[in-house]
Design an enzyme around this catalytic site. Structure first.
Site, mmCIF file in Angstrom:
data_model
loop_
_atom_site.group_PDB
_atom_site.id
_atom_site.type_symbol
_atom_site.label_atom_id
_atom_site.label_comp_id
_atom_site.label_asym_id
_atom_site.label_seq_id
_atom_site.Cartn_x
_atom_site.Cartn_y
_atom_site.Cartn_z
ATOM 1 N N GLU A 1 -14.669 -27.299 2.306
ATOM 2 C CA GLU A 1 -13.408 -26.799 1.729
ATOM 3 C C GLU A 1 -12.272 -27.779 2.019
ATOM 4 O O GLU A 1 -11.417 -28.030 1.186
ATOM 5 C CB GLU A 1 -13.067 -25.436 2.324
ATOM 6 C CG GLU A 1 -14.000 -24.353 1.824
ATOM 7 C CD GLU A 1 -13.730 -22.978 2.454
ATOM 8 O OE1 GLU A 1 -14.568 -22.097 2.302
ATOM 9 O OE2 GLU A 1 -12.661 -22.820 3.111
ATOM 10 N N LEU A 2 -12.276 -28.301 3.223
ATOM 11 C CA LEU A 2 -11.248 -29.291 3.592
ATOM 12 C C LEU A 2 -11.359 -30.517 2.704
ATOM 13 O O LEU A 2 -10.370 -31.005 2.150
ATOM 14 C CB LEU A 2 -11.415 -29.657 5.076
ATOM 15 C CG LEU A 2 -10.469 -30.707 5.648
ATOM 16 C CD1 LEU A 2 -9.016 -30.309 5.422
ATOM 17 C CD2 LEU A 2 -10.725 -30.921 7.119
#
Ligand SMILES: *[C@@H]1O[C@H](CO)[C@@H](O)[C@H](O)[C@H]1NC(C)=O
Length: 579
Positions: free
Chosen positions: A491-492
């Site tokens: 997600e990062l």
């Protein structure tokens, strides 16, 4: 040729003689041929004057009133008559034109004619030397002070006459030939031809003229003499007063430049005024008295008081002068005074400099404190500013969420169980799902996107997550060892890519929730982002009641989009409710 010359000469001669004739005849007073009407004896070196004594020049009160109409002539020994001009031996007073010798000289002896209208008077004036007097000639000037009584004015020429039987003395005051007793002067009496002043007034100032008659070879002569009376205050009992510079004055000087030193002194009244004024300079090894300065004294308003100046000039101020003392010394009959002046080099005004320095220091301090305060409270300042001034940047940007929250959820852990205690295990979850919404959503009105809560509790597809991130204005990452090692790092990575791609950039907020080490396998972009993006470290205690009021939240809000917070009871209520 010769004839012509002769004719010319005769013509010129006739012109000259005609001119001489007219000069004499034009002013030919009708009394020039007779014996003198009055004969006067005066004394050399004395000031004497004569009024034209024609009867018609006196008006009803006996006051002469003939100024415009009086003319004076000098009759020379050869009979020639010359008109006299004002200014030379003549003086115009308020009401008369006087024959005025100041002083009389031997050459003034002669015959004078004066006319008023058709009246003509002939005067014989004989100037004689005082040396011929038997008794000494009296004082021709006297100084009285107002504190004195019984001052005498005697006719100075009285002791000079060999003749025993002189007439009574007639006294006149000033140049208008007024009687000494007019206007009424009560304390003035004339006893034995001597004026006695019982009391002295300022108004007694003037020229006193005394006349008496003597007969020489059966001709009557009038002996005329004058005495000048001056009136002053009683002699001072004080030494002079130095009006300036005051004692201890420091004058600024420049080396090599000229400098004037002026001393101003007031002297009290003195009948025998003999002031001493000096400038002295005292060098460490020697003294010097300055000569060459010229003292100037003038009467000041009070009768008898005088103000004097003495100025000296130092052509070039030397270093020696800077260490010297300059003394102004003044002395009268009573005593002396001195004031001391020193020089100092011209320099920037110390007081002024102090002000500037203090001002600068103060300004610097204020700047330092100010910048310190700004540094310490920058976030609060920005938040305040946003709250009151900034526009809400969330309006009209087509995004659904203020922040996407990414954290290591329970399902995402790998093999960390052994490393953590039970409560630690759920920390991220409690923070992300409980505290974060409590503060940001309830207190500050942000709308958060928490996958497990808002999208699908079971997890989402990769594409879905990218889409959701794009629908958010910020992405908040709650970093910890667990997070870094979980698949959630994806997600990062997605958010970083998204923020790099998108124009209306998504902004990342990294929260260092727990310390972590960057593992080897981290993608390069993530590694770079972790080292460059600012990171907010969580230092709070999840169980503490104050965890909502930490400064930490201000930092988070600082990175959050600008959104107007309604400070209303409703929000406080909602906060209350959640608690
Ligand atoms: C100045 O006056 C003082 C007394 O006041 C005296 O002792 C001194 O000698 C005087 N100075 C001069 C120069 O006369």
């Amino acid at each position: 040729m010769i004839n012509t010359m002769c004719f010319m000469m005769a013509f010129i001669l006739s012109l000259i003689s005609y001119n001489i004739l007219t000069e004499v005849t034009e002013f030919h007073p009708n009394c020039s041929d007779r014996e003198p009407d009055y004969r006067y004896q005066v004394f050399a070196k004395e000031n004497v004057f004569f009024q034209c004594p024609v009867k018609s020049s006196y008006n009803g009160n006996g006051t002469p009133f003939n100024k415009e109409r009086t003319q004076w002539f000098l009759q020379k020994s050869d009979g020639n008559i010359k008109k006299m001009i004002n200014g030379r031996d003549l003086k115009a007073t308020k009401s008369a034109i006087l024959l005025w010798f100041s002083p009389a000289e031997m050459r003034h002896s002669g015959t004078y004619l004066c006319t008023v209208d058709n009246d003509c008077i002939k005067l014989a004036v004989f100037v004689q030397s005082k040396d011929n007097c038997i008794l000494p000639y009296g004082s021709s000037s006297l100084y009285f002070t107002t504190d004195k009584t019984k001052e005498l004015i005697s006719c100075p020429s009285q002791g000079c006459q060999q003749m025993k039987n002189i007439s009574n003395v007639t006294w006149y005051k000033s140049d208008e030939f007024a009687s000494v007793t007019s206007p009424e002067r009560y304390s003035l009496t004339i006893i034995n031809n001597v004026i006695q002043l019982e009391k002295i007034y300022k108004e007694d100032v003037g020229v006193y003229t005394c006349d008496f008659d003597v007969y020489i070879n059966s001709s009557k002569w009038i002996v005329r003499a004058t005495t000048k009376i001056e009136v002053g205050l009683p002699d001072t009992e004080k030494p002079p007063e130095i009006l300036g510079p005051s004692n201890g004055t420091i004058l600024t000087a420049e080396i090599g430049k000229p400098l004037n030193l002026t001393c101003r002194i007031r002297f009290g009244p003195e009948s025998c005024f003999n002031p001493v004024i000096k400038w002295k300079s005292m060098y460490p090894n020697y003294e010097k008295e300055h000569s060459g300065g010229k003292e100037l004294c003038s009467n000041i308003t009070v009768i008898g008081e005088k103000e004097c100046f003495l100025t000296i000039t130092l052509d070039k101020v030397t270093e020696n002068d800077i260490v010297a003392k300059f003394c102004c010394y003044a002395e009268n009959a009573v005593g002396n005074v001195t004031t001391v002046v020193t020089l100092s080099l011209k320099q920037i005004d110390i007081v002024f400099l102090t002000y500037i320095l203090c001002g600068a220091v103060l300004l610097l301090t204020i700047l330092l404190i100010g910048s310190g305060m700004i540094y310490l409270y920058w976030i609060e300042i920005v938040l305040l500013y946003r709250n009151y001034i900034s526009k809400d940047e969330t309006i009209g940007d087509d995004k659904d969420f203020d922040a996407f929250i990414s954290y290591a959820s329970q399902g995402s852990e790998l093999d960390m169980e052994t490393m953590e205690s039970y409560s630690d295990k759920y920390d991220e979850e409690r923070f992300a799902i409980q505290l974060l919404p409590d503060v940001l959503e309830d207190k500050y009105n942000y709308k958060l996107c928490i996958l497990e809560r808002d999208i699908l509790p079971g997890g989402a597809y990769v594409e879905d997550i990218a889409k959701i991130i794009k629908r958010s204005r910020r992405a908040i990452f709650i970093l910890s060892e667990k997070y870094i090692r979980s698949p959630k790092v994806f997600e990062l990575q997605a958010a970083i890519t998204c923020s790099l791609e998108e124009q209306e950039a998504l902004k990342l907020i990294l929260i260092k929730f727990k310390p972590f080490k960057e593992p080897e396998f981290l993608p390069n972009v993530v590694r770079k982002a972790l080292s460059t993006l600012p990171m907010v470290t969580w230092k709070g205690d999840l169980d503490s009641k104050t965890s909502q009021n930490l400064k930490f939240w201000n930092r988070i809000r600082y990175y959050m989009p600008v959104k107007k917070v309604q400070i209303s009871g409703k929000r406080s209520l909602s906060v209350f409710k959640h608690k």
